[in-house]
Enzyme design. Structure first.
Site, PDB file in Angstrom:
ATOM      1  N   ASN A 207       0.849  -1.191   0.000  1.00 24.70           N
ATOM      2  CA  ASN A 207       0.000   0.000   0.000  1.00 24.70           C
ATOM      3  C   ASN A 207       0.888   1.244   0.000  1.00 24.70           C
ATOM      4  OD1 ASN A 207       0.658  -0.815   2.695  1.00 24.70           O
ATOM      5  ND2 ASN A 207      -1.042   0.341   3.542  1.00 24.70           N
TER       6      ASN A 207
ATOM      7  N   CYS B 297      -4.056   0.461  -2.378  1.00 17.92           N
ATOM      8  CA  CYS B 297      -3.855  -0.748  -1.569  1.00 17.92           C
ATOM      9  C   CYS B 297      -2.770  -1.640  -2.181  1.00 17.92           C
ATOM     10  CB  CYS B 297      -5.133  -1.557  -1.487  1.00 17.92           C
ATOM     11  SG  CYS B 297      -6.463  -0.748  -0.618  1.00 17.92           S
TER      12      CYS B 297
ATOM     13  N   GLU C 107      -2.903  -4.746  -2.902  1.00 15.16           N
ATOM     14  CA  GLU C 107      -3.419  -5.655  -3.936  1.00 15.16           C
ATOM     15  C   GLU C 107      -3.445  -4.973  -5.299  1.00 15.16           C
ATOM     16  OE1 GLU C 107      -4.605  -4.957  -0.983  1.00 15.16           O
ATOM     17  OE2 GLU C 107      -5.930  -6.511  -0.203  1.00 15.16           O
TER      18      GLU C 107
ATOM     19  N   CYS D 250     -10.645  -3.210  -4.078  1.00 18.15           N
ATOM     20  CA  CYS D 250      -9.695  -4.219  -4.574  1.00 18.15           C
ATOM     21  C   CYS D 250     -10.417  -5.475  -5.058  1.00 18.15           C
ATOM     22  CB  CYS D 250      -8.665  -4.566  -3.507  1.00 18.15           C
ATOM     23  SG  CYS D 250      -7.453  -3.246  -3.292  1.00 18.15           S
TER      24      CYS D 250
HETATM   25  N1  THU Z   1      -5.051  -1.724   2.743  1.00 18.42           N
HETATM   26  C1  THU Z   1      -4.448  -2.537   1.844  1.00 18.42           C
HETATM   27  O1  THU Z   1      -3.410  -2.190   1.265  1.00 18.42           O
HETATM   28  N2  THU Z   1      -5.027  -3.739   1.579  1.00 18.42           N
HETATM   29  C2  THU Z   1      -6.088  -4.247   2.249  1.00 18.42           C
HETATM   30  O2  THU Z   1      -6.496  -5.363   1.978  1.00 18.42           O
HETATM   31  C3  THU Z   1      -6.722  -3.455   3.296  1.00 18.42           C
HETATM   32  C4  THU Z   1      -6.300  -2.044   3.395  1.00 18.42           C
HETATM   33  C5  THU Z   1      -4.395  -0.452   3.090  1.00 18.42           C
HETATM   34  C6  THU Z   1      -5.056   0.801   2.580  1.00 18.42           C
HETATM   35  C7  THU Z   1      -4.548   1.819   3.571  1.00 18.42           C
HETATM   36  O3  THU Z   1      -3.260   2.240   3.179  1.00 18.42           O
HETATM   37  C8  THU Z   1      -4.410   1.046   4.867  1.00 18.42           C
HETATM   38  O4  THU Z   1      -4.334  -0.323   4.486  1.00 18.42           O
HETATM   39  C9  THU Z   1      -5.562   1.243   5.855  1.00 18.42           C
HETATM   40  O5  THU Z   1      -6.780   1.013   5.263  1.00 18.42           O
END
Ligand code: THU
Length: 133
Positions: free
Chosen positions: A42, A53, A55, A90
Site C-alpha cells: 500500500n 492498496c 493488492e 480491490c
Molecule cells: N489496505 C491494503 O493495502 N489492503 C487491504 O487489503 C486493506 C487495506 C491499506 C489501505 C490503507 O493504506 C491502509 O491499508 C488502511 O486502510
C-alpha cells in the site's frame, strides 16, 4: 510455490509499505501463471483518498509488465492481529483479471491464514457479463 511461501513474500514486502497515516503495513504477492511473483504494497498520500492498496499495487505492476494470467494472491498485513481481507475496491479490481475460483489467501502479522475464492469475496458480480477475456 506453496501457499506459506507466497504469504511469507507478502509479509516481507509489507515492510516496504508507505503507510505513515494508517500505520497499517500491507503486502501483496501475486503468483502469475508463468511462475513469477509480482509484489505490491500500500502507498498512502497526504491527500488521504489517493491511497492505493497493496493488492491493486501488485495487479497494476503485473499488468504494466505485460502479465495478465494469475494463479493465486496472498495478502499480509503485518500490523494487524487478524487476517486482513481485500477492501471492496480491490475485490472489484482483482475480479477484472481472475476467474471465480481464483484463490486469495490473507493473514495478519501472525496466526491464521484464511483462503477464499474470488466468488466468495465478490459474489453476484453484476458486471461479469461485461468482462473481456
Ligand atoms: N489496505 C491494503 O493495502 N489492503 C487491504 O487489503 C486493506 C487495506 C491499506 C489501505 C490503507 O493504506 C491502509 O491499508 C488502511 O486502510
Amino acid at each position: 510455490m506453496k501457499k506459506d511461501e507466497l504469504i511469507a513474500l507478502a509479509g516481507k514486502v509489507a515492510q516496504n509499505s508507505y503507510s505513515p497515516y494508517s500505520k497499517f503495513r500491507v503486502g501483496a504477492a501475486l503468483l502469475c501463471a508463468n511462475g513469477e511473483v509480482i509484489l505490491g504494497t500500500n502507498v498512502e498520500n497526504r491527500s488521504f483518498g489517493l491511497a492505493i492498496c497493496a493488492e491493486r499495487s501488485a495487479i497494476t505492476s503485473a499488468i504494466s509488465r505485460g502479465i495478465k494470467d494469475f494463479s493465486e494472491l496472498a495478502i499480509c498485513c503485518i500490523d494487524a492481529d487478524y487476517p486482513v481481507s481485500p477492501c471492496g475496491a480491490c475485490r472489484q479490481v482483482i475480479s477484472e483479471f481472475v476467474d471465480a475460483d481464483f484463490p486469495i489467501h490473507f493473514k495478519g502479522g501472525s496466526g491464521e491464514i484464511i483462503t477464499r475464492k474470488m466468488e466468495e469475496l465478490f459474489p453476484d458480480d453484476a458486471l461479469s457479463e461485461l468482462k473481456k477475456n
